[in-house]
Design an enzyme around this catalytic site. Structure first.
Site, mmCIF file in Angstrom:
data_model
loop_
_atom_site.group_PDB
_atom_site.id
_atom_site.type_symbol
_atom_site.label_atom_id
_atom_site.label_comp_id
_atom_site.label_asym_id
_atom_site.label_seq_id
_atom_site.Cartn_x
_atom_site.Cartn_y
_atom_site.Cartn_z
ATOM 1 C CG HIS A 238 -1.208 1.724 7.024
ATOM 2 N ND1 HIS A 238 -0.355 1.267 8.005
ATOM 3 C CD2 HIS A 238 -0.459 2.536 6.233
ATOM 4 C CE1 HIS A 238 0.845 1.808 7.827
ATOM 5 N NE2 HIS A 238 0.814 2.567 6.745
ATOM 6 C CD GLU A 239 -1.365 2.726 2.432
ATOM 7 O OE1 GLU A 239 -0.934 3.890 2.357
ATOM 8 O OE2 GLU A 239 -0.653 1.778 2.808
ATOM 9 N N GLY B 66 0.843 -1.188 0.000
ATOM 10 C CA GLY B 66 0.000 0.000 0.000
ATOM 11 C C GLY B 66 0.879 1.238 0.000
ATOM 12 C CG HIS C 244 -0.135 7.012 5.087
ATOM 13 N ND1 HIS C 244 0.940 7.603 5.696
ATOM 14 C CD2 HIS C 244 0.176 5.693 4.983
ATOM 15 C CE1 HIS C 244 1.854 6.677 5.955
ATOM 16 N NE2 HIS C 244 1.422 5.504 5.539
ATOM 17 C CD GLN D 199 3.370 5.794 2.665
ATOM 18 O OE1 GLN D 199 2.455 5.232 2.091
ATOM 19 N NE2 GLN D 199 4.240 5.144 3.424
ATOM 20 C CB CYS E 188 4.524 2.552 7.801
ATOM 21 S SG CYS E 188 4.219 4.006 6.786
ATOM 22 C CG LEU E 189 6.389 1.045 1.921
ATOM 23 C CD1 LEU E 189 5.945 1.383 0.503
ATOM 24 C CD2 LEU E 189 7.447 -0.048 1.901
HETATM 25 ZN ZN ZN Z 1 2.256 3.663 5.765
#
Ligand code: ZN
Length: 170
Positions: A134-135, A45, A138, A50, A92-93
């Site tokens: 989660h997304e 995701g 963000h 990000q 998370c990235l």
């Molecule tokens: Zn994330």
């Protein structure tokens, strides 16, 4: 085009993203680049902030290229229903190398626009529900670490500050 992933500490990650109003070729290209950037970073995701773009766009593929039909594009998403409970490891990235157990709803329904601006609803379960939550968070400027204990969060922030000082967090 593969964008570098913005890491925790950059204010773009903690700023609510702007509503998308133009459904043009630029949006289509950006979404393609988001999928490419997400796969390159081995994620399932990715939200536009990000990659440093403060717009309400998220992409998800919990099958990681296995099933092309699983590719989900969410423009201006809103959570409209959630129920049940799941507890699982989440990362998370933008916070590489860290993982924490996070409790979330197990079934989630989202309302979002597609690349043409058409509204649709979609429901996800388990990992997909987790990714959808989660997304979407963000895009509200919220990170998953807001769901862990203050103690664990402070510990993580201290480790990140150390990495920043060592030049290993950029
Ligand atoms: Zn994330």
């Amino acid at each position: 085009m593969i964008y570098p992933i913005v890491k925790y500490g950059d204010p773009v990650l903690e700023t609510p993203a702007a509503t998308v109003t133009e459904f043009d070729d630029g949006l289509k290209k950006l979404v393609e680049d988001m999928f490419e950037s997400m796969y390159a970073a081995h994620g399932v995701g990715l939200a536009a902030p990000q990659i440093g773009i403060g717009k309400c766009i998220a992409v998800i593929d919990v099958t990681f290229k296995e099933d092309p039909k699983a590719k989900l594009v969410l423009v201006n998403p809103e959570i409209i229903k959630k129920h049940g409970r799941q507890s699982g490891s989440e990362g998370c990235l933008s916070l590489p190398e860290f993982r924490e157990t996070v409790s979330r709803a197990n079934v989630v329904t989202i309302r979002a626009q597609d690349l043409k601006g058409k509204w649709f609803e979609t429901t996800g379960e388990a990992l997909l529900a987790r990714a959808m939550l989660h997304e979407t968070e963000h895009l509200q400027g919220k990170l998953y670490i807001s769901h862990i204990s203050a103690l664990k969060r402070d510990l993580m922030k201290r480790k990140i500050k150390k990495l920043m000082r060592a030049g290993e967090w950029a």
